[in-house]
Scaffold this active site. Structure first.
Site, PDB file in Angstrom:
ATOM      1  N   SER A  42     -51.469 -11.486  10.535  1.00  0.00           N
ATOM      2  CA  SER A  42     -51.672 -10.359   9.588  1.00  0.00           C
ATOM      3  C   SER A  42     -52.056 -10.921   8.420  1.00  0.00           C
ATOM      4  CB  SER A  42     -50.713  -9.203   9.764  1.00  0.00           C
ATOM      5  OG  SER A  42     -51.145  -7.977   9.192  1.00  0.00           O
ATOM      6  N   ASP A 188     -54.042  -6.496  14.947  1.00  0.00           N
ATOM      7  CA  ASP A 188     -52.921  -6.957  14.349  1.00  0.00           C
ATOM      8  C   ASP A 188     -51.636  -7.250  15.202  1.00  0.00           C
ATOM      9  OD1 ASP A 188     -50.635  -7.225  12.493  1.00  0.00           O
ATOM     10  OD2 ASP A 188     -51.419  -6.131  10.906  1.00  0.00           O
TER      11      ASP A 188
END
Length: 309
Positions: A42, A188
């Site tokens: 991320s 993510d």
């Protein structure tokens, strides 16, 4: 004579709080202990990818600061930023009502649409800060980590299109569309693979520094809805998993960024400073680990060198 261990940096997810990674990189660079490989999830993938391209903490931060100020990007996160209450009690009550209604509106949008915004809201800002477009253009080994929703497996990007990899690693589920590739839907990886320590070792690290961005609020006592309870239960499960994974790192740096909201990028510089301070405090322990690991590596290599052919 001791050997020099390969230092790897595992940068965790954390939203705006993850901008602390830039401060960690600055402190390590100033100490002459810059990493030889980086794995990120991320925001960790965004920061790590930029450093792998530039090998310059200052330049990495200049680009990140521009990223954090991008109007298109900020607009995406504005609905998640907590609103401050007014000075007067009536104003405060009104603000609470507005916030409650807004949360309900977001909840309805999330459960009735595949995502809140299209992928351009993230891709366009990323394209503005990355010059490199392929992993082959990077200057040190780097991996971005995501989650395959179809198989429930970790996805490690180490080659190919760099922007695809960073986008997928940072595509918050429900906010941005997944990256569709080879029958996979990749988002993510911050839920199950928040700090990619194992991936960092796979890149060749002898010593892994994990940068763990706090996300769990241990003192939370108010739960107004069933959804609040469900989300809290999920957060506790993820926190327990994180604790187990973090133990596998050789050194853990935890920047004190709890005062800043994960979705509020207006505190970018403060988060960077928290990372710098935390890494600076960890330098003596890191140097001891480097010496210990270097001595161990030297002994192992000597044993292999003396072994009969």
């Amino acid at each position: 004579m001791s050997a020099t261990p390969v230092i790897g940096l595992a940068l965790g997810s954390g939203g705006a709080r993850g901008l602390a990674h830039a401060g960690v990189l600055q402190a390590l660079e100033e100490a002459g202990l810059a990493p030889a490989c980086i794995a990120g999830t991320s925001m960790g993938a965004i920061v790590g990818g930029l450093y792998a391209e530039t090998l310059d903490a200052a330049q990495t931060w200049r680009r990140l600061a521009r990223f954090a100020e991008d109007p298109e990007f900020l607009e995406t996160w504005a609905p998640f930023v907590p609103k401050g209450s007014g000075a007067e009690e009536d104003a405060g009550r009104f603000r609470e009502l507005v916030d409650a209604l807004h949360k309900k509106y977001l909840a309805v949008k999330t459960v009735t649409r595949p995502c809140l915004v299209d992928e351009a809201r993230l891709r366009h800002p990323l394209a503005q800060i990355f010059v490199a477009r392929d992993f082959a253009q990077l200057r040190l080994p780097f991996a971005a980590v995501g989650l395959d929703l179809v198989a429930g497996e970790r996805v490690e990007f180490r080659t190919g299109n760099l922007l695809d990899a960073v986008y997928a690693s940072a595509a918050v589920p429900g906010v941005f569309p997944p990256l569709a590739r080879d029958g996979r839907l990749i988002v993510d990886g911050g839920a199950p693979f928040r700090v990619p320590i194992g991936t960092c070792r796979d890149l060749g690290a002898d010593l892994v520094i994990a940068v763990d961005i706090p996300s769990f609020e241990p003192g939370k006592t108010e739960y107004r809805t069933g959804m609040d309870v469900i989300l809290r239960s999920d957060a506790v499960a993820r926190q327990r998993l994180d604790a187990l994974v973090i133990r596998t790192a050789d050194l853990v740096i935890t920047p004190d960024v709890c005062a800043y909201h994960w979705s509020d990028f207006r505190d970018a510089e403060a988060c960077r400073r928290c990372g710098y301070d935390a890494a600076s405090e960890a330098l003596p322990a890191l140097r001891r680990l480097i010496d210990e690991r270097g001595n161990w590596l030297a002994r192992v290599r000597n044993l292999f060198a003396k072994a009969p052919a």
